[in-house]
Design a protein around this motif. Sequence first.
Motif, PDB file in Angstrom:
ATOM      1  N   VAL A   1       0.865  -1.184   0.000  1.00 41.31           N
ATOM      2  CA  VAL A   1       0.000   0.000   0.000  1.00 41.31           C
ATOM      3  C   VAL A   1       0.897   1.228   0.000  1.00 41.31           C
ATOM      4  O   VAL A   1       1.932   1.253   0.668  1.00 41.31           O
ATOM      5  CB  VAL A   1      -0.948   0.018   1.223  1.00 41.31           C
ATOM      6  N   GLN A   2       0.513   2.223  -0.766  1.00 42.26           N
ATOM      7  CA  GLN A   2       1.289   3.451  -0.862  1.00 42.26           C
ATOM      8  C   GLN A   2       1.047   4.291   0.383  1.00 42.26           C
ATOM      9  O   GLN A   2      -0.090   4.592   0.721  1.00 42.26           O
ATOM     10  CB  GLN A   2       0.856   4.213  -2.124  1.00 42.26           C
ATOM     11  N   ILE A   3       2.112   4.642   1.083  1.00 43.82           N
ATOM     12  CA  ILE A   3       1.995   5.446   2.295  1.00 43.82           C
ATOM     13  C   ILE A   3       2.190   6.919   1.955  1.00 43.82           C
ATOM     14  O   ILE A   3       1.489   7.779   2.451  1.00 43.82           O
ATOM     15  CB  ILE A   3       3.047   5.002   3.337  1.00 43.82           C
ATOM     16  N   SER A   4       3.162   7.192   1.099  1.00 43.53           N
ATOM     17  CA  SER A   4       3.411   8.553   0.624  1.00 43.53           C
ATOM     18  C   SER A   4       4.012   8.429  -0.770  1.00 43.53           C
ATOM     19  O   SER A   4       4.074   7.343  -1.326  1.00 43.53           O
ATOM     20  CB  SER A   4       4.348   9.295   1.576  1.00 43.53           C
ATOM     21  N   THR A   5       4.459   9.518  -1.316  1.00 45.68           N
ATOM     22  CA  THR A   5       4.953   9.512  -2.694  1.00 45.68           C
ATOM     23  C   THR A   5       6.019   8.459  -2.938  1.00 45.68           C
ATOM     24  O   THR A   5       5.958   7.718  -3.908  1.00 45.68           O
ATOM     25  CB  THR A   5       5.536  10.898  -3.052  1.00 45.68           C
ATOM     26  N   ARG A   6       6.993   8.364  -2.032  1.00 43.21           N
ATOM     27  CA  ARG A   6       8.100   7.442  -2.259  1.00 43.21           C
ATOM     28  C   ARG A   6       8.176   6.346  -1.209  1.00 43.21           C
ATOM     29  O   ARG A   6       9.236   5.761  -1.003  1.00 43.21           O
ATOM     30  CB  ARG A   6       9.417   8.221  -2.275  1.00 43.21           C
ATOM     31  N   CYS A   7       7.080   6.066  -0.551  1.00 39.66           N
ATOM     32  CA  CYS A   7       7.110   5.119   0.562  1.00 39.66           C
ATOM     33  C   CYS A   7       5.916   4.167   0.478  1.00 39.66           C
ATOM     34  O   CYS A   7       4.783   4.607   0.311  1.00 39.66           O
ATOM     35  CB  CYS A   7       7.077   5.910   1.874  1.00 39.66           C
ATOM     36  N   ALA A   8       6.210   2.882   0.582  1.00 40.24           N
ATOM     37  CA  ALA A   8       5.143   1.876   0.561  1.00 40.24           C
ATOM     38  C   ALA A   8       5.377   0.899   1.695  1.00 40.24           C
ATOM     39  O   ALA A   8       6.480   0.790   2.232  1.00 40.24           O
ATOM     40  CB  ALA A   8       5.119   1.142  -0.775  1.00 40.24           C
ATOM     41  N   GLY A   9       4.341   0.194   2.060  1.00 42.15           N
ATOM     42  CA  GLY A   9       4.449  -0.813   3.112  1.00 42.15           C
ATOM     43  C   GLY A   9       3.402  -1.890   2.892  1.00 42.15           C
ATOM     44  O   GLY A   9       2.644  -1.852   1.920  1.00 42.15           O
ATOM     45  N   TRP A  10       3.378  -2.843   3.787  1.00 45.19           N
ATOM     46  CA  TRP A  10       2.436  -3.959   3.699  1.00 45.19           C
ATOM     47  C   TRP A  10       1.616  -4.010   4.972  1.00 45.19           C
ATOM     48  O   TRP A  10       2.141  -3.794   6.057  1.00 45.19           O
ATOM     49  CB  TRP A  10       3.192  -5.272   3.533  1.00 45.19           C
ATOM     50  N   ARG A  11       0.333  -4.329   4.841  1.00 42.45           N
ATOM     51  CA  ARG A  11      -0.513  -4.470   6.023  1.00 42.45           C
ATOM     52  C   ARG A  11      -0.072  -5.716   6.793  1.00 42.45           C
ATOM     53  O   ARG A  11       0.064  -6.792   6.212  1.00 42.45           O
ATOM     54  CB  ARG A  11      -1.975  -4.620   5.625  1.00 42.45           C
ATOM     55  N   GLU A  12       0.129  -5.551   8.091  1.00 40.04           N
ATOM     56  CA  GLU A  12       0.580  -6.667   8.916  1.00 40.04           C
ATOM     57  C   GLU A  12      -0.411  -7.828   8.853  1.00 40.04           C
ATOM     58  O   GLU A  12      -0.015  -8.991   8.783  1.00 40.04           O
ATOM     59  CB  GLU A  12       0.766  -6.205  10.366  1.00 40.04           C
TER      60      GLU A  12
END
Length: 69
Positions: free
Chosen positions: A39-50
């Motif tokens: 999932v996109q958190i900000s322009t250059r940052c993504a993460g995964w839902r735990e």
Amino acid sequence: MMTEAPDRILRIRTVLERTGLSRSTMYRKMQNGTFPRNVQISTRCAGWRESAVNAWLRNPMFYSAETGQ
């Protein structure tokens, strides 16, 4: 009344440590729909839902990103 803990967002290093996958394998599995999408958190940052990563860890052979199970 008990409320569920909010779903944490995990960064790529944490996801790779928990799953034991290499970065390239993880992205290939994402493309195939056999690993949770990031999932996109900000322009250059993504993460995964735990919760999604935990669902994959419970049953990696039969995980489908479409059903999230």
